[in-house]
Enzyme design. Structure first.
Site, short mmCIF file in Angstrom:
data_model
loop_
_atom_site.label_atom_id
_atom_site.label_comp_id
_atom_site.label_asym_id
_atom_site.label_seq_id
_atom_site.Cartn_x
_atom_site.Cartn_y
_atom_site.Cartn_z
N GLU A 42 0.83 -1.21 0.00
CA GLU A 42 0.00 0.00 0.00
C GLU A 42 0.86 1.27 0.00
OE1 GLU A 42 -3.05 0.37 -0.59
OE2 GLU A 42 -3.71 -1.70 -0.47
N TYR A 125 -6.68 6.28 4.46
CA TYR A 125 -6.86 5.30 3.39
C TYR A 125 -6.06 4.01 3.71
CZ TYR A 125 -5.59 2.67 -0.66
OH TYR A 125 -5.34 1.61 -1.48
N ASP A 143 -9.60 6.32 -2.18
CA ASP A 143 -8.48 6.90 -2.93
C ASP A 143 -9.03 7.44 -4.24
OD1 ASP A 143 -9.04 4.66 -4.41
OD2 ASP A 143 -6.99 3.89 -4.47
#
Ligand code: SF4
Length: 378
Positions: A42, A125, A143
């Site tokens: 991520e 996020y 996102d």
């Protein structure tokens, strides 16, 4: 939430999960629910495309196979493993957060969303992605991809990066995540935005599992949404970059003090203007003032353009001859440069210099072969 609204979200969830189970891309970080692996992916995926991330992700995990291995590493080792991905702040934060998990959570990645959010470099996020994918918690993600899908799906007008629409989008993303398999659901939304509900080009609505539910499609508003704020024109800068060589080695300096690129190696550079004479003067002055070295600057080799955080930087790459000795700079062979944490611009400039010098040697050898094959006049 009213009954019809609950039904709407249930219906959307069902379609998204069914689509994801057959259409998802096979990506290395999807093979595991290990929070360390998901977290690394991520962080790498922020500001970098999936295809570009894959080789770096695999290399990084070979180098640091566990959170403990990352926490124990020196910062320079982490930056070196990150070389090529850019935005080094992400690597520094990842390293710092790994050390914090070891120090404050006994090396166990926390499963509480609030604690995840409290780690360095982790925003709302990323915390949502890790909580849902690794711990099956109904935490939302939002996102750019998800914003695009949701604003089109519900035909939401307004700036999605600001309240009240940003709050509304988080609420809708949460309503979608509140059901079974929240991790898959979140990934389905992101995947749909990345592969079907595309920006800038024609979205592939015929392949979209939500086409019958999409309000923007029904109302002919797809191309107007999302209503992102217009980007400000980037600030233009010119820098002179010195490429000095000595017996096959290149001169690099290590950056100190500057928070963003601190510790990284790069070709020496000085801020200048578009004017070649001013570029040369800035470099000569910098070598003299910083390292008491003599510098004779030659011609411009090429210009490398780089866009970074609202700035458009033109790097004028100039040949230079450097005389004298200094502890402040080092000479490295290209193979040694590859082993170090260098700035993205330096890596790209070096690659181009090496390509150019290899094509020049090829041309020279072809010319030599042709001339030796030519019949000799008697
Ligand atoms: S139908 Fe088209 S615009 Fe609507 S969500 Fe699907 S891909 Fe996006």
């Amino acid at each position: 939430m009213a009954r019809t609204e609950r039904e709407t979200y249930r219906n959307l969830r069902r379609k998204l999960l069914a689509w994801y189970s057959t259409e998802k891309r096979e990506l290395p970080w999807r093979r595991s629910k290990d929070p360390y692996r998901v977290w690394v992916s991520e962080i790498m995926l922020q500001q970098t495309r999936v295809e570009a991330v894959i080789p770096y992700y695999e290399r990084f995990l070979r180098r640091f196979p566990s959170l403990q291995a990352l926490a124990q590493a020196q910062e320079q080792q982490v930056l070196t493993a990150w070389t090529g991905l850019g935005y080094y702040r992400r690597a520094r934060m990842l390293h710092r957060a790994a050390q914090e998990v070891v120090a404050e959570h006994a090396g166990q990645f926390p499963s509480d969303p609030e604690e995840i959010l409290g780690l360095p470099g982790i925003g709302r996020y990323t915390a949502g992605a890790i909580s849902s994918i690794c711990f099956d918690l109904p935490e939302p993600v939002l996102d750019g991809n998800v914003i695009r899908v949701l604003t089109r799906l519900f035909a939401l007008e307004g700036d999605p990066t600001k309240a009240p629409l940003s709050n509304d989008l988080w609420d809708r993303a949460r309503s979608l995540a509140e059901g079974k398999a929240p991790g898959d659901l979140n990934q389905a939304l992101m995947e749909l935005g990345a592969t079907v509900c595309l920006p800038n080009t024609e979205p592939r609505c015929l392949f979209c599992p939500l086409q019958a539910d999409c309000r923007a499609r029904a109302e002919g508003k797809i191309h107007r949404l999302p209503e992102l704020p217009a980007r400000r024109a980037p600030k233009v800068e010119h820098w002179a970059v010195a490429v000095a060589t000595r017996r096959g080695r290149y001169l690099l300096r290590q950056r100190h003090g500057e928070t963003l690129l601190n510790g990284l190696f790069e070709f020496p550079s000085a801020e200048a203007s578009k004017e070649p004479s001013q570029q040369k003067q800035s470099l000569v002055q910098m070598f003299r003032d910083q390292w008491k070295l003599g510098c004779r600057v030659g011609e411009e080799r090429f210009v490398h353009r780089q866009d970074i955080s609202g700035r458009r930087v033109f790097l004028h790459v100039l040949s230079a001859e450097v005389t004298g000795r200094s502890q402040g700079v080092r000479w490295w062979f290209p193979s040694q440069v590859e082993q170090r944490a260098v700035t993205t611009a330096t890596r790209k400039i070096l690659t181009r210099l090496l390509q150019e010098s290899s094509s020049t040697s090829k041309q020279a050898s072809t010319a030599a072969t042709k001339s030796s094959n030519r019949p000799v006049k008697r």
